[in-house]
Design a protein around this motif. Structure first.
Motif, PDB file in Angstrom:
ATOM      1  N   PRO A 261       0.809  -1.228   0.000  1.00 59.24           N
ATOM      2  CA  PRO A 261       0.000   0.000   0.000  1.00 59.24           C
ATOM      3  C   PRO A 261       0.838   1.271   0.000  1.00 59.24           C
ATOM      4  N   TYR A 262       2.007   1.216   0.584  1.00 62.31           N
ATOM      5  CA  TYR A 262       2.859   2.409   0.590  1.00 62.31           C
ATOM      6  C   TYR A 262       3.364   2.713  -0.817  1.00 62.31           C
ATOM      7  N   GLU A 263       3.670   1.648  -1.540  1.00 65.98           N
ATOM      8  CA  GLU A 263       4.133   1.838  -2.907  1.00 65.98           C
ATOM      9  C   GLU A 263       3.022   2.452  -3.768  1.00 65.98           C
ATOM     10  N   ARG A 264       1.809   1.911  -3.607  1.00 67.88           N
ATOM     11  CA  ARG A 264       0.688   2.420  -4.391  1.00 67.88           C
ATOM     12  C   ARG A 264       0.350   3.864  -3.998  1.00 67.88           C
ATOM     13  N   GLN A 265       0.518   4.208  -2.714  1.00 70.57           N
ATOM     14  CA  GLN A 265       0.268   5.567  -2.242  1.00 70.57           C
ATOM     15  C   GLN A 265       1.190   6.540  -2.966  1.00 70.57           C
TER      16      GLN A 265
END
Lengths: 330, 330, 330, 330, 330, 330
Positions: free
Chosen positions: B294-298
């Motif tokens: 999720p951090y990457e997608r954020q």
């Protein structure tokens, strides 16, 4: 002890009358506006007298007690008549349909010097009794937060008058929510409410659909299917309440209360306890608990109160309970 | 695209910096009041420049964006400096510590014409994205009720400054509750709040005990360990919120949001859907879902917004979010 | 504090040496009859000196303590040498191979005024420590019955000298049974034995078969694969003991002790408690318990004893332990 | 075949009489010291004659067999009378209350040339019969170790005379332990005991508490609630026995026997087998087993023995069984 | 023994080459049409020589064996070249792409007097080996019915040339179905087929969708995603085969073979046995089985065959296998 | 509506007659070759008339319908007589014993203009009805593959004439296989078969063994215990069929149909759906489904067809069904 039954619905015939008989009471009369219904129940249980009005029953019988099992909106008037006639009263839940009614009934009970008990049978389950005993012994410490859930996925009753606002005074909140609300307050020691914010509405019940408790008439539904609230109390505690007759949720039929105390937490049903001791966290649940019929135990408590000494605690608690409900509906 | 990192805590080194690198950004500077900390991180990730103040960093570097990973109470000032310096900003959650700060930051973003995004990474999980897509496609109908839980049994962080009210602006609510509150509002479409009633307190955290997330200093705890609220919205919906850092409950660490819609209901985490179709009730959960970080997608979303077109939706939503939080603390 | 290591087997290199280092001790020497083995371990852990005899090591080094990790039959002589040289001693379990040896070692420790501790690491597990604390607080009442199981289905070790009676002094009982026997006695408060009846034999281990702990040499097995006993104590309690290296049973590898007290019962592993309170039966098990490395904690306790004040309780308990074992083998 | 029933307790009316009828026997008389009890049972099953003494019954009726269902201390005398009167005898377990009684009964049976069977119905369960068949076929090899558990957590019977030592001769061991002890010995081939060490006591039963099998009178308990033993046999095998009416343990009510053989091991109940073949370890349990009523099968076996040929094996086994029990109580 | 590797795909680098090395073989050359690929692998494993054609490799190296890991359509030609050059051959599955190719390769192997083995590694799993051993010992009796499943829900490989009919000769059947088909035939004793009816098609793979094994190019898919068949054999047995790369089914990735014999039945994976004995039905599964790497064991078998004595059984079986596959595709 | 019952087996008395009565039909006659059987059933259900031949019953009674519950080989003749007599017919499954019979019965029904329905009650289960509704709504897309299992481990019926080929026309396939075959075809839309390959045999049923459905006479078994087939259809779909009365398999009694469609897949029983949507894979199963008695619903459908309008779809489908069965037996 002679008792008369007012109303002949399912709760009367499945839960109350058999337990009065079991407790050795003398069930001498039954009242129903429709004579045929009264006679059917009289035959079933061998009750000698049938009446069509409460007034007649109270006039012609020398009753020690009455048991009220009628729609909510009729409770107050019948309770008052019975108390004035010198009877102890066990009235089905909810007490009435407003705080004012609860106050009137409390006053009448005190005036009459008679016991006025309400049919909150969840209080009398074995697991509730065990938890209450532990709370009273201080096992939980101070309860500063509680949650009460009465959630059904498709559970509008397909029988009775539960969808009729005029007769019932309300829907999911007054029928099932009131049980968990009373239970939470009972465990918390019935603290005084400070703030109440509520949310009440009709979302799914007015459309036809799957009926897990029979088919109801969606077109005539006049009560809420959803009620939610947060209540804060003068002692600093808070309560979250979540009630539905129907909702798109995982729970099929969940009645649940959770209390968080400074020493331990607990939830019903089933009873589970959560605590810290000896430097470790423990979850405890009773492996064995002698079960009993909560309706039977409710009647034992009613008889004890009648015989020994009328206390008004439940009648007083009903005032707080209805005050909260009034504000949620407001 | 050149980016500078403000703050060197765990979220910066474990989640943000590696993902900026992965996304092909040019991480040219890192700032920390304590030079040694900045240098340690610079060495670890090969970042060429280290600064001790935000002002210096913004002065000496030609940055396109900054990433803010500092204690909550410092966010607003640093966001403003960065926006004024013409940078896009990705600021860790919570946005700030009050509605006023959120308003100020929104205005600054609009003034600068730059993207201002907050680090609500739960929005970027694969299951959240799937549910949001389904909600937007109308699968749930109207969402009229929601619940948000962020409940830890013994979860006060044993590191960082989470127990320091001055630096953080609050405790369990601002640290973990804010995630689930934002997530619920995000799924509901960020409706406008009408009424808020809240309950905030310190019950267990100020006594030593088992620490599932390390040992915290109970004696200096200055933030709440418990926060609960009910929010009603102008569109008729309601939200129950229940947050704890520590409580005597069964849940070890539960982050959970539930939405009830007129067509279907859903809950996270894990994603479960509840609906009625073809005359039967169904529970659905995705059997397979391509997971992603999720951090990457954020950061991908942040870059898209930076490149394409600054939208102010998250900055606007932050105002509503903080308005609710302010009222809960009130 | 300077310590020397005697023996270089797995328990030395995986459990003891790393924990001495972690505890800040100065591991200055290692001894092994085969110089190459000693040198390998010395290199691995950076130990400066290697010896081929205990005598040399004790002569040339000024040791505060030694750690003995050799086959059972060598323990006694090495313990005596070390104590006479003024060293504290941590000797792997079992203490020795007979009650006489245990008595000799106890006397030597008292004579030297030094700590003599044995490597019963099961005593130092977090769950054991928690249970012992609860027993000492009276939670169980009087323990009148206990059971100890050390049962392996196909678990003759495929390494070391475990099947060699001359070096080990015994088989399943002295290798794994001794752990659970000591643990049960430890929890019971090491009561004095009255009667012991035992049954020891070699049933499956002398035939080739599946080896869950490696392949052992069935043809040279000279120790028992099965040992069972009942012990009664002067305080009226009893203990059932069941030990196997190999047996046709469901359990793959079960180490288990159960204690029945007048107030509650408990079993390890995992820790479970059984009690009656408030009129209900409860099963409790710690939901969360801070785990630690039992070997590390064992060394902490050893260091505390060395530093503070030599107590001879473990050395005395070893006498009782070996008295029971002698009678089982008899 | 004409049969008379001696004693009218639960085992007689629920298990024996209906099965005699089902097996086509002619139940012609029932005896009970209290005539009313005898008459109640006679009415229930249409038994023509009722007697108040065994002597009368044997005098006035021409019986082929009797079924004895009285308290343990009465067995021996009644068995002797019946055998002397030329009857086959099926006597409830335990055979009697001592080895001497068992010897007297064996001799009387041989003298009379009649079958003497005891009511060990666990032997007649379908899973026991299957296991015994497998043992006899050599599937387990030599059984060198066994364990027998009869463990109840709160299971002192709340009815009958089970807590009365004078009438029963003992408590947990003679009531429930005897079943598992007999079962283990039966599976082992009833080897000759060599050493027995036992431990018997009263720990929890003399205090009021939760009663999972009804409420018993704690104040008058005169029997043991706990019995444990180890038995070694002349063939080199050993047996651990653990019996409790009440104990603070996890098991609510566990009846269990485990046998370890040189080829395979087995345990009851449920039936599980543990073995090694083709280089792998297997656990086997019957997926399907035609169940039957063990009481019915017991009576079929009794009838076969009566009709065909009186064998004295069970009467001989009873001597060994009581020899062991005598030594445990000693 | 000197071996050359033909092809450098995943199966070569992850399964074959490391196991050749482990087995002590001398991996002297690797061949790939694209020199860079060959060189990359040569570097990784320290292989001294790299070739771009099979002919060159066979010319310049004195190889004892080759290992073929290329697309299916290339197998036959490469196998023939290697055998003609006097090499033993281990060729990845499937043998080739038609019965004719299998026949040609069999003849060449016989002509060369060299071992020709195919890479059916499922045959070499520990559970398969155990079952085969039991079948050979007669535990199952006659196998009269079998089922083989190779079912993936969304499992078209996102790498390699698996979707290219020209290079692979087929899709799901030749890639994964062939494993279970061979395994079933292997367990059944490779009976001769009589009738074959098949069904092959492309249903989901040509539309984009979730890819559990990576993203494949739906637009260029030229192979079947579904293959099903029934085969009857001359010995009266039958086999149902069900294969899919993608289907809307519950199974994510199921490789399964079931055999029904007159004495017992068995299924893989996991290994389960179903039988009747002593009048009861039993399900058995190995509780413990020494696992090994099937690729390693495959190479051990290959080496044994090379060293000892070339048998042509696998090469003969391949003819039957491809005959069945040809008819399914027909 | 007057109905006559032909045959008095279990299906007649447990499923059909009670449901005709429940549906308000007038059950006026029952026929059985053995008068006593007919009279017993007549008494049980208060049926006024008993006949020994179908002809008599049809002659002397004015029937609107007949219900045929006789052995399979008698169906055709009785159906023809009843249709010719102007009756609607509900005939137990299988329709007859060959395609020719099915054709004859279809023609007779059309000639008579009467409803001819067969007793495939699995079609009328609530889960089947739900799935069929979903298929008809297009939820599955095109069904291109199906599987039908009717597998019993030890399930040859111990009653009736199921093992008699002359009366039943076949064994496992005609008794239980026919249910799942019809169900699969029903869900697939009864496509036209192209190829059929079958395998039929007697493997375990002719040896005595455990009987999970009672004891059958192994010595006289004249029908198949195993039937397997693959069917391909003109629309390109395929069906695998696997049927056993007895086999060494894990399944005790499994009735299962699986359909794979281009949009989704489904299997019965229980109903499960497998699909892809919003980029994720979902498994769905109805959490709640109003159950009903399939036999009752079957009769409701029969009555509707009788009253409204005779459709010949089931009679036509029976022709296809028997065509497939004929080819499997061929």
């Amino acid at each position: 002890m002679k008792i008369g039954i007012i109303g002949t619905g399912g709760i009367a015939t499945s839960a109350h009358i058999p337990n009065y008989v079991k407790a050795g009471m003398d069930v001498v009369a039954v009242m129903n506006r429709t004579r045929a219904n009264g006679e059917r129940v009289a035959r079933q249980f061998g009750i000698p007298n049938v009446y069509e009005t409460v007034e007649e029953m109270l006039t012609y019988e020398q009753l020690d007690a009455v048991s009220i099992c009628t729609p909510n909106a009729l409770h107050k008037e019948q309770v008052l008549l019975a108390l004035e006639a010198g009877c102890h009263v066990l009235c089905e839940k909810p007490p009435g349909i407003s705080e004012n009614e609860a106050i009137e009934m409390l006053k009448a009970a005190k005036r009459a010097g008679k016991t006025l008990q309400y049919g909150f049978h969840y209080r009398h389950r074995a697991d509730t009794v065990l938890l209450k005993r532990m709370i009273d012994a201080g096992e939980l410490g101070d309860i500063y937060a509680a949650t009460a859930f009465a959630l059904r996925r498709r559970g509008i009753p397909g029988w009775g008058v539960f969808t009729n606002k005029e007769l019932q005074g309300g829907g999911a909140l007054l029928d099932i929510g009131v049980h968990m609300l009373d239970l939470a307050l009972h465990l918390m020691g019935y603290p005084k409410p400070r703030e109440v914010v509520g949310h009440v509405g009709q979302y799914l019940g007015n459309r036809p659909g799957v009926g897990l408790l029979g088919e109801w008439d969606a077109s005539s539904l006049s009560v809420e299917d959803t009620a939610r609230a947060m209540i804060t109390f003068e002692n600093g505690a808070s309560l979250l309440l979540d009630v539905s007759y129907m909702a798109n949720i995982e729970e099929k039929d969940t009645m649940r209360v959770e209390c968080r105390g400074t020493n331990a937490g607990a939830s019903l049903f089933p009873l589970t306890l959560h605590t810290e001791k000896y430097g470790a966290l423990f979850d405890e649940r009773p492996t064995y608990l002698t079960e009993h019929d909560p309706y039977e135990r409710q009647i034992q408590r009613f008889l004890e109160a009648c015989r020994e000494d009328p206390n008004y605690r439940q009648a007083e608690e009903a005032v707080i309970l209805h005050r909260i409900i009034d504000r949620i509906y407001a």
